[in-house]
Design a protein around this motif. Sequence first.
Motif, short mmCIF file in Angstrom:
data_model
loop_
_atom_site.label_atom_id
_atom_site.label_comp_id
_atom_site.label_asym_id
_atom_site.label_seq_id
_atom_site.Cartn_x
_atom_site.Cartn_y
_atom_site.Cartn_z
N LYS A 124 66.79 71.92 129.27
CA LYS A 124 65.35 72.20 129.38
C LYS A 124 64.52 71.08 128.75
O LYS A 124 63.47 70.70 129.25
CB LYS A 124 65.01 73.54 128.72
N LEU A 125 65.02 70.55 127.64
CA LEU A 125 64.33 69.46 126.95
C LEU A 125 64.25 68.22 127.83
O LEU A 125 63.20 67.57 127.93
CB LEU A 125 65.08 69.14 125.65
N ASP A 126 65.34 67.93 128.50
CA ASP A 126 65.37 66.78 129.40
C ASP A 126 64.39 66.96 130.56
O ASP A 126 63.62 66.06 130.90
CB ASP A 126 66.80 66.60 129.94
N LYS A 127 64.38 68.16 131.12
CA LYS A 127 63.50 68.47 132.25
C LYS A 127 62.02 68.42 131.85
O LYS A 127 61.20 67.79 132.52
CB LYS A 127 63.85 69.86 132.80
N ASP A 128 61.69 69.08 130.73
CA ASP A 128 60.29 69.14 130.31
C ASP A 128 59.77 67.80 129.82
O ASP A 128 58.58 67.49 129.98
CB ASP A 128 60.12 70.21 129.21
N GLY B 95 52.44 63.77 133.35
CA GLY B 95 51.07 64.21 133.08
C GLY B 95 50.91 65.66 132.67
O GLY B 95 49.80 66.11 132.38
N ASP B 96 51.99 66.44 132.61
CA ASP B 96 51.88 67.85 132.24
C ASP B 96 51.93 67.99 130.71
O ASP B 96 52.99 68.12 130.12
CB ASP B 96 53.02 68.66 132.87
N LYS B 97 50.73 67.95 130.08
CA LYS B 97 50.63 67.98 128.61
C LYS B 97 50.84 69.39 128.03
O LYS B 97 51.00 69.55 126.83
CB LYS B 97 49.26 67.45 128.17
N SER B 98 50.84 70.41 128.88
CA SER B 98 50.99 71.79 128.40
C SER B 98 52.37 72.05 127.82
O SER B 98 52.59 73.05 127.12
CB SER B 98 50.71 72.78 129.53
N LEU B 99 53.31 71.16 128.10
CA LEU B 99 54.69 71.34 127.65
C LEU B 99 54.99 70.67 126.32
O LEU B 99 56.10 70.78 125.80
CB LEU B 99 55.66 70.81 128.71
N ILE B 100 53.99 69.98 125.75
CA ILE B 100 54.23 69.20 124.52
C ILE B 100 54.69 70.08 123.36
O ILE B 100 55.66 69.75 122.67
CB ILE B 100 52.96 68.41 124.13
N SER B 101 54.02 71.22 123.15
CA SER B 101 54.39 72.12 122.05
C SER B 101 55.83 72.59 122.19
O SER B 101 56.59 72.64 121.21
CB SER B 101 53.46 73.33 122.00
N GLY B 102 56.21 72.95 123.41
CA GLY B 102 57.55 73.43 123.66
C GLY B 102 58.60 72.35 123.42
O GLY B 102 59.65 72.62 122.83
N VAL B 103 58.31 71.14 123.84
CA VAL B 103 59.24 70.03 123.65
C VAL B 103 59.42 69.74 122.17
O VAL B 103 60.54 69.53 121.69
CB VAL B 103 58.75 68.77 124.40
#
Length: 364
Positions: free
Chosen positions: A141-145, A152-160
């Motif tokens: 999941k880390l690799d994918k996100d 450009g998908d900044k919404s995933l930064i917290s999750g990463v």
Amino acid sequence: MKIGVVGLPNVGKSTLFNAITNAGAESANYPFCTIEPNIGIVDVPDYRLEVLGKLYNTQKITPASIEFVDIAGLVAGASKGEGLGNKFLSHIREVDAIVHVVRCFDDEKIIHVNGSIDPLRDIEIINLELALADLEQISKKLDKDSKLIKTGDKSLISGVNLMEKIKSALENNLPARSISITDEEELKILKNLQLLTAKPVIYVANISENDISKKENKFVQAVKDFADKENSKVICLSAKIEEELISLPNDERAMFKEELGINESGLEKLVSASYDLLGLMSFLTAGEKEVRAWTIKKGTKAPAAAGKIHTDFEKGFIKAEVVSYNDLIEAGSYIKAKEKGKVRMEGKDYIVQDGDVILFRFNI
């Protein structure tokens, strides 16, 4: 509440499951007899319900319930599919907590998958497999996100950022639950990840029938010392005796427990430990039609507690008529409790207490 039951083969896991759920799961002296998960839903023991039932002459009593999910015994390599481990592990990703059964008795007639009794080695094998399964899931999941963020998908930064912290912990032989998380967004992300090592653990030290009078042995002490270091809970019981108890009529069961010096059944011990571990408690509703227990988190406010009964109760919450169980029983009836000033009118900020008997007022 949903509890996953794990352990190595032949540690008494399915025997315990049978005893606490009376579901008749297969229990055999060879590995992997439990291919599909065994699921048992059991009532949460609560003596208050019977007492309230008599007080209200109620038509129906509904306890809270717990669902137990028993998967096949895991072995080294389970996270990579050894012994169908991957399939087994998937069955417990959605549980709230894990009960890890550890063999703390010696018996030549019951084969140990690793040839000897060593509870700490057994715990490490299971914990390693859970960690490796989580590490594989997190890495993918880390690799994918991370790639999606670059597009450009900044919404995933917290999750990463959170997954990187979890990955680092797992690589250093620490479970995901060892990471201190207070941020609401991160807590939500963590819950959605359904990590096995993020779940709180209760270690069940399964002892022999001969050790019941001693309450523990050197193996149990080793498990307790280990659990203390990671702030996990330990309960000690004999799965074999629990299985024998469940087969007896209630009167004989009580006598047998008294002879053995057992105050609580295995189910009662597990429920108590589970509620404590997850910060849960029960409030009660009572009337002629039904007396019922509702499980909520400690610290829950009245409107949210009302929402456990029905979402409309929370949306249209006006007030809660509250009386403590003890005050109600002492008064002898709801009317008398009201006359004595024991029934309180509470608003939206009231924090519900264990054993509160509540009548919610609402308007839609």
